[in-house]
Scaffold this motif. Structure first.
Motif, PDB file in Angstrom:
ATOM      1  N   ILE A 147      16.673   8.884 -61.036  1.00 44.02           N
ATOM      2  CA  ILE A 147      15.658   8.135 -61.055  1.00 44.02           C
ATOM      3  C   ILE A 147      14.881   7.520 -62.106  1.00 44.02           C
ATOM      4  N   GLU A 148      14.376   6.460 -62.663  1.00 38.89           N
ATOM      5  CA  GLU A 148      13.201   6.009 -63.464  1.00 38.89           C
ATOM      6  C   GLU A 148      12.157   6.788 -62.528  1.00 38.89           C
ATOM      7  N   ASN A 149      10.693   7.153 -63.390  1.00 43.07           N
ATOM      8  CA  ASN A 149       9.809   7.341 -62.970  1.00 43.07           C
ATOM      9  C   ASN A 149       8.307   7.085 -63.568  1.00 43.07           C
ATOM     10  N   THR A 150       7.622   6.817 -63.213  1.00 47.36           N
ATOM     11  CA  THR A 150       6.018   6.637 -64.254  1.00 47.36           C
ATOM     12  C   THR A 150       5.417   7.725 -64.784  1.00 47.36           C
ATOM     13  N   ALA A 151       5.413   9.266 -63.767  1.00 50.09           N
ATOM     14  CA  ALA A 151       4.445  10.182 -64.266  1.00 50.09           C
ATOM     15  C   ALA A 151       5.624  11.332 -65.668  1.00 50.09           C
ATOM     16  N   MET A 152       7.172  10.952 -64.850  1.00 52.56           N
ATOM     17  CA  MET A 152       8.141  11.824 -66.352  1.00 52.56           C
ATOM     18  C   MET A 152       8.896  10.841 -66.487  1.00 52.56           C
ATOM     19  N   THR A 153      10.002  11.339 -67.127  1.00 49.07           N
ATOM     20  CA  THR A 153      10.687  11.279 -67.997  1.00 49.07           C
ATOM     21  C   THR A 153      11.859  10.359 -66.726  1.00 49.07           C
ATOM     22  N   GLY A 154      11.709  10.775 -65.079  1.00 46.60           N
ATOM     23  CA  GLY A 154      12.822  10.845 -64.286  1.00 46.60           C
ATOM     24  C   GLY A 154      13.293  11.925 -63.349  1.00 46.60           C
ATOM     25  N   LEU A 155      12.920  11.340 -62.329  1.00 45.24           N
ATOM     26  CA  LEU A 155      13.407  12.086 -61.329  1.00 45.24           C
ATOM     27  C   LEU A 155      14.994  12.540 -60.890  1.00 45.24           C
ATOM     28  N   VAL A 156      15.720  13.439 -61.693  1.00 42.00           N
ATOM     29  CA  VAL A 156      16.823  14.314 -61.913  1.00 42.00           C
ATOM     30  C   VAL A 156      17.738  14.589 -60.208  1.00 42.00           C
ATOM     31  N   LEU A 157      18.536  14.026 -59.562  1.00 45.77           N
ATOM     32  CA  LEU A 157      19.184  14.370 -58.674  1.00 45.77           C
ATOM     33  C   LEU A 157      20.902  15.592 -58.824  1.00 45.77           C
ATOM     34  N   LYS A 158      20.986  16.172 -57.874  1.00 50.42           N
ATOM     35  CA  LYS A 158      21.955  16.943 -58.239  1.00 50.42           C
ATOM     36  C   LYS A 158      22.618  16.321 -58.389  1.00 50.42           C
ATOM     37  N   GLY A 159      23.138  15.647 -57.033  1.00 48.43           N
ATOM     38  CA  GLY A 159      24.166  14.072 -57.127  1.00 48.43           C
ATOM     39  C   GLY A 159      23.382  13.293 -58.194  1.00 48.43           C
TER      40      GLY A 159
ATOM     41  N   ILE B 163      22.534  -1.074 -57.116  1.00 49.83           N
ATOM     42  CA  ILE B 163      21.139  -0.755 -57.184  1.00 49.83           C
ATOM     43  C   ILE B 163      21.262  -1.414 -58.804  1.00 49.83           C
ATOM     44  N   GLU B 164      20.214  -2.373 -58.176  1.00 44.97           N
ATOM     45  CA  GLU B 164      19.301  -3.652 -59.094  1.00 44.97           C
ATOM     46  C   GLU B 164      18.380  -2.030 -60.127  1.00 44.97           C
ATOM     47  N   LYS B 165      17.776  -1.920 -59.254  1.00 46.78           N
ATOM     48  CA  LYS B 165      16.336  -1.101 -59.865  1.00 46.78           C
ATOM     49  C   LYS B 165      16.243   0.161 -58.621  1.00 46.78           C
ATOM     50  N   PHE B 166      16.367   1.223 -59.092  1.00 42.99           N
ATOM     51  CA  PHE B 166      15.863   1.980 -58.405  1.00 42.99           C
ATOM     52  C   PHE B 166      14.426   2.848 -59.180  1.00 42.99           C
ATOM     53  N   THR B 167      12.913   2.862 -58.788  1.00 39.89           N
ATOM     54  CA  THR B 167      11.816   3.057 -59.134  1.00 39.89           C
ATOM     55  C   THR B 167      10.799   3.887 -58.436  1.00 39.89           C
ATOM     56  N   VAL B 168      10.324   5.099 -59.022  1.00 39.76           N
ATOM     57  CA  VAL B 168       9.041   5.965 -58.782  1.00 39.76           C
ATOM     58  C   VAL B 168       7.157   5.784 -59.135  1.00 39.76           C
ATOM     59  N   ASP B 169       7.311   4.756 -58.586  1.00 39.39           N
ATOM     60  CA  ASP B 169       5.893   5.028 -59.756  1.00 39.39           C
ATOM     61  C   ASP B 169       4.491   6.012 -58.757  1.00 39.39           C
ATOM     62  N   ASP B 170       4.846   7.317 -59.725  1.00 44.94           N
ATOM     63  CA  ASP B 170       4.060   7.967 -59.373  1.00 44.94           C
ATOM     64  C   ASP B 170       2.477   8.456 -60.016  1.00 44.94           C
ATOM     65  N   GLU B 171       2.105   8.046 -60.973  1.00 42.60           N
ATOM     66  CA  GLU B 171       0.550   8.414 -61.303  1.00 42.60           C
ATOM     67  C   GLU B 171      -0.197   8.472 -60.918  1.00 42.60           C
ATOM     68  N   ARG B 172      -0.318   8.082 -59.745  1.00 43.83           N
ATOM     69  CA  ARG B 172      -1.766   8.302 -58.508  1.00 43.83           C
ATOM     70  C   ARG B 172      -0.960   8.797 -57.385  1.00 43.83           C
TER      71      ARG B 172
ATOM     72  N   PRO C 114      -1.020   7.876 -52.995  1.00 43.60           N
ATOM     73  CA  PRO C 114       0.051   7.847 -52.662  1.00 43.60           C
ATOM     74  C   PRO C 114       1.184   7.400 -53.887  1.00 43.60           C
ATOM     75  N   THR C 115       2.607   8.345 -53.787  1.00 43.92           N
ATOM     76  CA  THR C 115       3.487   6.778 -54.861  1.00 43.92           C
ATOM     77  C   THR C 115       4.355   6.461 -54.560  1.00 43.92           C
ATOM     78  N   TYR C 116       4.823   5.296 -55.098  1.00 45.17           N
ATOM     79  CA  TYR C 116       5.246   4.714 -54.224  1.00 45.17           C
ATOM     80  C   TYR C 116       6.928   4.176 -54.940  1.00 45.17           C
ATOM     81  N   TRP C 117       7.872   3.894 -53.868  1.00 48.21           N
ATOM     82  CA  TRP C 117       9.176   4.293 -54.558  1.00 48.21           C
ATOM     83  C   TRP C 117       9.391   2.323 -54.139  1.00 48.21           C
ATOM     84  N   THR C 118      10.537   1.832 -54.799  1.00 49.40           N
ATOM     85  CA  THR C 118      10.905   0.701 -55.038  1.00 49.40           C
ATOM     86  C   THR C 118      12.206   0.824 -55.642  1.00 49.40           C
ATOM     87  N   LEU C 119      13.005  -0.141 -54.438  1.00 50.28           N
ATOM     88  CA  LEU C 119      14.658  -0.417 -54.205  1.00 50.28           C
ATOM     89  C   LEU C 119      15.019  -1.355 -54.166  1.00 50.28           C
TER      90      LEU C 119
END
Length: 168
Positions: free
Chosen positions: A50-62, A94-103, A105-110
């Motif tokens: 999942i694309e993430n602003t603070a890192m390259t992305g959140l990696v899931l097990k599946g 799933i057209e977009k799934f992102t996490v904005d976690d630079e600050r 709280p964190t915002y998850w957009t789906l």
């Protein structure tokens, strides 16, 4: 002792969320491969990221499409839908799934595109796109944040009278 819910400076939200709508209907939820993760298909991220602003992305097990599909099925079942019957099948992309976690709280957009198809005629009987944004504390479990964000999207879907008509 103070409850963790009273620690407002951490951004905790302990208010119980009720489901937006309780509806009923019968449908099947398509397998994960029928929930296309568009950013992965386009080569923007890997299927389990999942694309993430603070890192390259959140990696899931599946894969992301499997996590989202299973969350959709759980949320529909909890809301009162019968998932093993009916001539309608729910799929989507799933057209977009992102996490904005630079600050915090964190915002998850789906952004989900949902499609209901009649299995006997193979015709689309309902189609819509729902975009939701979920606010969560900075260090929330990814699993919980994903489930909460998917549930919010399903609540938006269930709140659409066209969807409810299409599965009844």
């Amino acid at each position: 002792m103070l409850s963790a819910c009273s620690w407002s400076w951490f951004g905790l939200n302990c208010t119980p969320r009720a489901s937006a709508v309780h509806a009923t209907g019968s449908l099947s939820v398509a397998p994960p491969h029928d929930f296309t993760y568009v950013p992965a298909v386009n080569g923007h991220v890997s299927p389990n990221r999942i694309e993430n602003t603070a890192m390259t992305g959140l990696v899931l097990k599946g894969d992301v499409n499997e996590a989202v599909r299973n969350g959709i099925a759980r949320s529909l079942a909890i809301s009162g839908f019968h998932l093993d019957t009916g001539t309608r099948v729910l799929s989507g992309s799933i057209e977009k799934f992102t996490v904005d976690d630079e600050r915090s709280p964190t915002y998850w957009t789906l952004k989900m595109h949902y499609v209901v198809t009649d299995t006997t005629t193979r015709k689309v009987v309902f189609s819509t796109t729902k975009t939701v944004r979920q606010k969560s504390p900075k260090f929330t479990s990814n699993t919980i944040a994903i489930e909460d964000t998917v549930k919010l999207s399903v609540d938006a879907l269930i709140g659409d009278p066209g969807f409810v008509r299409s599965v009844n």
